[in-house]
Design a protein around this motif. Sequence first.
Motif, PDB file in Angstrom:
ATOM      1  N   LEU A 296       0.810  -1.215   0.000  1.00  0.00           N
ATOM      2  CA  LEU A 296       0.000   0.000   0.000  1.00  0.00           C
ATOM      3  C   LEU A 296       0.845   1.267   0.000  1.00  0.00           C
ATOM      4  O   LEU A 296       0.415   2.295  -0.533  1.00  0.00           O
ATOM      5  CB  LEU A 296      -0.924   0.002   1.219  1.00  0.00           C
ATOM      6  CG  LEU A 296      -1.914  -1.160   1.312  1.00  0.00           C
ATOM      7  CD1 LEU A 296      -2.678  -1.091   2.621  1.00  0.00           C
ATOM      8  CD2 LEU A 296      -2.866  -1.136   0.129  1.00  0.00           C
ATOM      9  N   GLY A 297       2.026   1.213   0.589  1.00  0.00           N
ATOM     10  CA  GLY A 297       2.865   2.404   0.680  1.00  0.00           C
ATOM     11  C   GLY A 297       3.182   3.046  -0.663  1.00  0.00           C
ATOM     12  O   GLY A 297       3.023   4.272  -0.837  1.00  0.00           O
ATOM     13  N   PRO A 298       3.611   2.273  -1.690  1.00  0.00           N
ATOM     14  CA  PRO A 298       3.925   2.886  -2.987  1.00  0.00           C
ATOM     15  C   PRO A 298       2.729   3.527  -3.684  1.00  0.00           C
ATOM     16  O   PRO A 298       2.906   4.314  -4.614  1.00  0.00           O
ATOM     17  CB  PRO A 298       4.461   1.700  -3.807  1.00  0.00           C
ATOM     18  CG  PRO A 298       4.960   0.722  -2.792  1.00  0.00           C
ATOM     19  CD  PRO A 298       4.027   0.867  -1.633  1.00  0.00           C
ATOM     20  N   LEU A 299       1.503   3.184  -3.253  1.00  0.00           N
ATOM     21  CA  LEU A 299       0.315   3.765  -3.882  1.00  0.00           C
ATOM     22  C   LEU A 299       0.066   5.202  -3.430  1.00  0.00           C
ATOM     23  O   LEU A 299      -0.627   5.952  -4.116  1.00  0.00           O
ATOM     24  CB  LEU A 299      -0.917   2.911  -3.569  1.00  0.00           C
ATOM     25  CG  LEU A 299      -0.859   1.433  -3.977  1.00  0.00           C
ATOM     26  CD1 LEU A 299      -2.172   0.739  -3.622  1.00  0.00           C
ATOM     27  CD2 LEU A 299      -0.564   1.284  -5.465  1.00  0.00           C
ATOM     28  N   LEU A 300       0.597   5.584  -2.294  1.00  0.00           N
ATOM     29  CA  LEU A 300       0.359   6.915  -1.741  1.00  0.00           C
ATOM     30  C   LEU A 300       1.293   7.944  -2.377  1.00  0.00           C
ATOM     31  O   LEU A 300       2.489   7.707  -2.531  1.00  0.00           O
ATOM     32  CB  LEU A 300       0.567   6.915  -0.232  1.00  0.00           C
ATOM     33  CG  LEU A 300      -0.497   6.208   0.626  1.00  0.00           C
ATOM     34  CD1 LEU A 300      -0.026   6.118   2.064  1.00  0.00           C
ATOM     35  CD2 LEU A 300      -1.820   6.957   0.543  1.00  0.00           C
ATOM     36  N   PHE A 331      -9.543   3.468  -4.289  1.00  0.00           N
ATOM     37  CA  PHE A 331     -10.581   2.594  -3.746  1.00  0.00           C
ATOM     38  C   PHE A 331      -9.986   1.513  -2.841  1.00  0.00           C
ATOM     39  O   PHE A 331     -10.530   1.208  -1.784  1.00  0.00           O
ATOM     40  CB  PHE A 331     -11.382   1.971  -4.886  1.00  0.00           C
ATOM     41  CG  PHE A 331     -12.010   3.003  -5.781  1.00  0.00           C
ATOM     42  CD1 PHE A 331     -13.069   3.770  -5.348  1.00  0.00           C
ATOM     43  CD2 PHE A 331     -11.507   3.238  -7.053  1.00  0.00           C
ATOM     44  CE1 PHE A 331     -13.629   4.736  -6.156  1.00  0.00           C
ATOM     45  CE2 PHE A 331     -12.058   4.199  -7.866  1.00  0.00           C
ATOM     46  CZ  PHE A 331     -13.121   4.952  -7.421  1.00  0.00           C
ATOM     47  N   SER A 332      -8.868   0.921  -3.268  1.00  0.00           N
ATOM     48  CA  SER A 332      -8.213  -0.055  -2.391  1.00  0.00           C
ATOM     49  C   SER A 332      -7.662   0.623  -1.144  1.00  0.00           C
ATOM     50  O   SER A 332      -7.717   0.055  -0.040  1.00  0.00           O
ATOM     51  CB  SER A 332      -7.096  -0.774  -3.153  1.00  0.00           C
ATOM     52  OG  SER A 332      -6.154   0.150  -3.666  1.00  0.00           O
ATOM     53  N   LEU A 333      -7.144   1.838  -1.289  1.00  0.00           N
ATOM     54  CA  LEU A 333      -6.647   2.573  -0.126  1.00  0.00           C
ATOM     55  C   LEU A 333      -7.791   2.992   0.797  1.00  0.00           C
ATOM     56  O   LEU A 333      -7.661   2.929   2.028  1.00  0.00           O
ATOM     57  CB  LEU A 333      -5.865   3.803  -0.576  1.00  0.00           C
ATOM     58  CG  LEU A 333      -4.473   3.535  -1.155  1.00  0.00           C
ATOM     59  CD1 LEU A 333      -3.908   4.803  -1.785  1.00  0.00           C
ATOM     60  CD2 LEU A 333      -3.530   3.028  -0.072  1.00  0.00           C
ATOM     61  N   ARG A 334      -8.902   3.415   0.229  1.00  0.00           N
ATOM     62  CA  ARG A 334     -10.055   3.817   1.048  1.00  0.00           C
ATOM     63  C   ARG A 334     -10.540   2.652   1.906  1.00  0.00           C
ATOM     64  O   ARG A 334     -10.822   2.824   3.105  1.00  0.00           O
ATOM     65  CB  ARG A 334     -11.177   4.307   0.136  1.00  0.00           C
ATOM     66  CG  ARG A 334     -12.445   4.712   0.886  1.00  0.00           C
ATOM     67  CD  ARG A 334     -13.542   5.094  -0.079  1.00  0.00           C
ATOM     68  NE  ARG A 334     -13.954   3.958  -0.901  1.00  0.00           N
ATOM     69  CZ  ARG A 334     -14.870   4.050  -1.866  1.00  0.00           C
ATOM     70  NH1 ARG A 334     -15.433   5.209  -2.135  1.00  0.00           N
ATOM     71  NH2 ARG A 334     -15.189   2.979  -2.569  1.00  0.00           N
ATOM     72  N   LYS A 335     -10.617   1.470   1.295  1.00  0.00           N
ATOM     73  CA  LYS A 335     -11.069   0.299   2.050  1.00  0.00           C
ATOM     74  C   LYS A 335     -10.129   0.000   3.221  1.00  0.00           C
ATOM     75  O   LYS A 335     -10.573  -0.289   4.333  1.00  0.00           O
ATOM     76  CB  LYS A 335     -11.146  -0.906   1.104  1.00  0.00           C
ATOM     77  CG  LYS A 335     -11.609  -2.184   1.770  1.00  0.00           C
ATOM     78  CD  LYS A 335     -11.706  -3.312   0.767  1.00  0.00           C
ATOM     79  CE  LYS A 335     -10.328  -3.717   0.283  1.00  0.00           C
ATOM     80  NZ  LYS A 335     -10.380  -4.889  -0.613  1.00  0.00           N
ATOM     81  N   GLU A 336      -8.810   0.095   2.965  1.00  0.00           N
ATOM     82  CA  GLU A 336      -7.843  -0.198   4.022  1.00  0.00           C
ATOM     83  C   GLU A 336      -7.856   0.877   5.107  1.00  0.00           C
ATOM     84  O   GLU A 336      -7.713   0.569   6.305  1.00  0.00           O
ATOM     85  CB  GLU A 336      -6.450  -0.318   3.399  1.00  0.00           C
ATOM     86  CG  GLU A 336      -5.381  -0.786   4.353  1.00  0.00           C
ATOM     87  CD  GLU A 336      -5.608  -2.203   4.857  1.00  0.00           C
ATOM     88  OE1 GLU A 336      -5.107  -2.534   5.952  1.00  0.00           O
ATOM     89  OE2 GLU A 336      -6.313  -2.982   4.152  1.00  0.00           O
ATOM     90  N   VAL A 337      -8.036   2.139   4.704  1.00  0.00           N
ATOM     91  CA  VAL A 337      -8.073   3.221   5.697  1.00  0.00           C
ATOM     92  C   VAL A 337      -9.269   3.049   6.624  1.00  0.00           C
ATOM     93  O   VAL A 337      -9.141   3.150   7.859  1.00  0.00           O
ATOM     94  CB  VAL A 337      -8.113   4.597   4.999  1.00  0.00           C
ATOM     95  CG1 VAL A 337      -8.457   5.700   5.995  1.00  0.00           C
ATOM     96  CG2 VAL A 337      -6.769   4.892   4.348  1.00  0.00           C
TER      97      VAL A 337
END
Length: 395
Positions: A296-300, A331-337
Amino acid sequence: MRQISLLQGKEMVNALLLSLISVPAAILLDMTLLAALKNIISKKNKNLKDDNKKQQDFGYINHVHSGLQAILGAGLVLYLLEVWGISFNLGHALSKGALSIFITVLLSYLLWEYLCGLIDNQFDSQDEESDEMDEMGKGGSRKNTLLTLLKKFMTISIITISTLIILSSIGINIGPLIAGAGIFGLAVGFGAQTLVKDVLSGVFFLIDDAFRIGDYVESGKLKGTVERISVRSISLRHSRGQLQVIPYGSLGSVTNFSRDWVAMKLEVRVPFDVDPEKVRKIIKKMGKKIAADEELGPLLLAPIKSQGVREIDDSSQVIRIKFRCRPGDQFSLRKEVFHRVRESFAANGIEFAPKKVTVHLPNIENTMLTKEQLTTIAAAAAETGLAREEQQEDK
């Protein structure tokens, strides 16, 4: 009308050599055509899972191949008769025209396959869409979009030039046709002003790089993922599946959601007694953990942070969380957040505040209504209030 001449000496030897060469050449050409047809169907059915459809396509190949074999065989017989001195004037004219058409079609096909191969090799690879992407795509490549249009233009050009050559080979004067096409184009330019407007608008949209295949765009009340770009219109696939075809002249302003980066803003509701500074520290700590994650880190593109209290309603204080990422990754980040916020709040004893609607009821002793009736009225008022709040949030 038939003409027969006897061959002698060197002419007979030449005729024999040509006959020995032409038959294997015809067989080799037949095998090449069959392989080319199978190659076309194999590319077409590369991702097709329906076996019945594949069998139908290969059956179609057999019919086309049989027709080509008949034409090739007839041409070979007429050629051999000509070589051995047996000439049919009508057959000579037909074979000459058929041979010219056959060669034109073959060369056009080979040129089309070669150029398509060059263009297909230049396409950038695209990742398969994920179910987590919801309705907004990651966006496409400008090179892929322009190559798609170039491929369509090249196909139309090859078909047009081949048709003119075939018409010329069967004795039709194509000069008037070309002149007539120019006059027709001029008439279309004057009469079909809307069509010209659409085409010119599309050219400038592409020059401005306003959208590409795979981008999620919005124009007026229409929005969706760009699925196809033609000379006159753009096709948008809505998130619910319907296809929307919009002429370029009707697009107006275009909002592109698939460029460079997107900012995702999330809201959580907490009770009034929760310290916003405590929530900010919890979210900051959670954001550092996500940033350190290998996947997830590289997506930010920017750290996850709290923007403090956005608003205060009747039952809670609304705190906003913000982060920035590439289009499609939100969307994948929102779910994880949301998942980690829930775990972090639970670990720190913080509960989410439900939406509430306060309904003031009169004293039951001073009214003719029963307690059950008052409860029903209160429930209806609460539902109306919640629905009104949801409508305001959607706006």
